[in-house]
Motif scaffolding. Structure first.
Motif, PDB file in Angstrom:
ATOM      1  N   MET A   1       0.828  -1.209   0.000  1.00 18.31           N
ATOM      2  CA  MET A   1       0.000   0.000   0.000  1.00 18.31           C
ATOM      3  C   MET A   1       0.864   1.262   0.000  1.00 18.31           C
ATOM      4  N   ILE A   2       2.001   1.199   0.722  1.00 23.51           N
ATOM      5  CA  ILE A   2       2.908   2.333   0.762  1.00 23.51           C
ATOM      6  C   ILE A   2       3.427   2.645  -0.639  1.00 23.51           C
ATOM      7  N   GLN A   3       3.736   1.587  -1.400  1.00 33.98           N
ATOM      8  CA  GLN A   3       4.244   1.776  -2.749  1.00 33.98           C
ATOM      9  C   GLN A   3       3.190   2.436  -3.642  1.00 33.98           C
ATOM     10  N   VAL A   4       1.928   2.072  -3.431  1.00 30.52           N
ATOM     11  CA  VAL A   4       0.838   2.689  -4.202  1.00 30.52           C
ATOM     12  C   VAL A   4       0.756   4.185  -3.900  1.00 30.52           C
ATOM     13  N   LEU A   5       0.886   4.537  -2.635  1.00 27.78           N
ATOM     14  CA  LEU A   5       0.846   5.946  -2.241  1.00 27.78           C
ATOM     15  C   LEU A   5       2.019   6.720  -2.823  1.00 27.78           C
ATOM     16  N   ILE A   6       3.190   6.095  -2.826  1.00 29.12           N
ATOM     17  CA  ILE A   6       4.375   6.741  -3.387  1.00 29.12           C
ATOM     18  C   ILE A   6       4.196   6.970  -4.887  1.00 29.12           C
ATOM     19  N   ASP A   7       3.683   5.954  -5.574  1.00 29.80           N
ATOM     20  CA  ASP A   7       3.438   6.093  -7.019  1.00 29.80           C
ATOM     21  C   ASP A   7       2.433   7.208  -7.299  1.00 29.80           C
ATOM     22  N   ALA A   8       1.371   7.261  -6.487  1.00 25.51           N
ATOM     23  CA  ALA A   8       0.352   8.296  -6.672  1.00 25.51           C
ATOM     24  C   ALA A   8       0.919   9.687  -6.396  1.00 25.51           C
ATOM     25  N   ALA A   9       1.765   9.796  -5.375  1.00 23.78           N
ATOM     26  CA  ALA A   9       2.370  11.088  -5.041  1.00 23.78           C
ATOM     27  C   ALA A   9       3.303  11.555  -6.151  1.00 23.78           C
ATOM     28  N   THR A  10       4.070  10.620  -6.720  1.00 23.94           N
ATOM     29  CA  THR A  10       4.993  10.975  -7.808  1.00 23.94           C
ATOM     30  C   THR A  10       4.237  11.419  -9.046  1.00 23.94           C
TER      31      THR A  10
END
Length: 289
Positions: A1-10
């Motif tokens: 889930m953290i990776q999804v948030l990072i991708d969305a933020a980028t």
């Protein structure tokens, strides 16, 4: 889930950076500035040339790219948009002129730089940061930082400088601003110069994520226009929020549905938003060119 948030933020940071420049220009002249993609590609290829051929340090390359983006954007405004604005033909001819400039820049870049894809090396390209056990590349962090710095700097400029307040006044009501003594011609040039600076920032950010080539920004600029429409034409705050809305939709759709439909997710969100609020999330009445 953290990776999804990072991708969305980028992705959201990149979309916001692109959409802010588009929204700023639309706010003052009422024309969809499709040529923004050509400016981004041009300065990204210039950055690669300065780095690989002239072997200049990245800090010098960044400054040159930002200034070059601003000057190129002003040249586009003076040579392409100003003539139709003087004849009050912006609304009718503006989109066609913008597309024409985009094609001219793309062809010129192809002739000058060639069609090969080239990588822009940055000081943070090989860096990694661990966030809750997830390795995040320095490039992604840099994209987010570029977007934050650009947004804060732009907001401060618009609120605290005379030129910035003139841009806001013209975007709200060009005729009233002219009657109050605002030099609309210089305001147009200032808005385009700032949009060019943002194009340079986008090139440096995007160039770290994807190879630079003459048509590198043509696809992503379409998503940026969707962001502008969702946020509200001419609204910088809307461009920022719209960028993250689209990014979240695309990342979640890719993660839980399928990556095959990634280009469609943005338009699904667009239809939903416009069905509820036709003017966009933060839409307001802007002057028609």
């Amino acid at each position: 889930m953290i990776q999804v948030l990072i991708d969305a933020a980028t992705l959201g940071s990149l979309y916001s950076l692109l959409a802010i420049g588009l929204s700023l220009v639309y706010g003052v002249i009422g024309i969809p500035h499709f040529a923004h993609a050509g400016v981004i590609a041009t300065v990204a290829l210039l950055a690669v040339y300065l780095q690989t051929r002239l072997e200049l340090p990245f800090a010098v390359v960044a400054v040159v790219v930002l200034v070059a983006g601003g000057l190129l954007a002003v040249a586009v405004e003076r040579l392409a948009y100003a003539p139709i604005m003087r004849r009050n033909k912006g609304a009718a001819a503006g989109p066609a002129v913008a597309l024409g400039v985009l094609m001219v820049l793309g062809s010129a870049n192809l002739m000058i730089w060639g069609g090969q894809r080239q990588i822009l090396s940055t000081p943070y390209s090989g860096a990694n940061l661990s966030i809750v056990g997830n390795n995040v590349s320095g490039i992604r962090i840099a994209v987010i930082i570029w977007a934050i710095v650009a947004t804060i700097a732009l907001q401060a400029f618009l609120k605290r400088t005379r030129t910035g307040r003139s841009i806001v006044a013209v975007s709200q009501d060009g005729d009233a601003a002219r009657l109050m003594g605002v030099d609309v011609r210089k305001t147009y040039m200032s808005a385009f110069f700032i949009s060019g600076l943002l194009a340079g920032a986008a090139a440096l950010a995007y160039g770290g994520l994807a190879p630079a080539y003459p048509y590198m920004a043509d696809t992503v600029i379409l998503n940026a226009f969707v962001v502008v429409i969702i946020g509200g034409l001419g609204s910088i705050h809307g461009a920022i929020i719209g960028g993250f809305v689209i990014a979240v939709a695309q990342v979640l759709g890719t993660e839980f549905i399928s990556s095959d439909y990634t280009p469609i997710y943005a338009f699904v969100v667009l239809l939903i938003v416009l069905s509820v609020k036709p003017s966009g999330l933060f839409g307001r009445q802007v002057r028609t060119a």
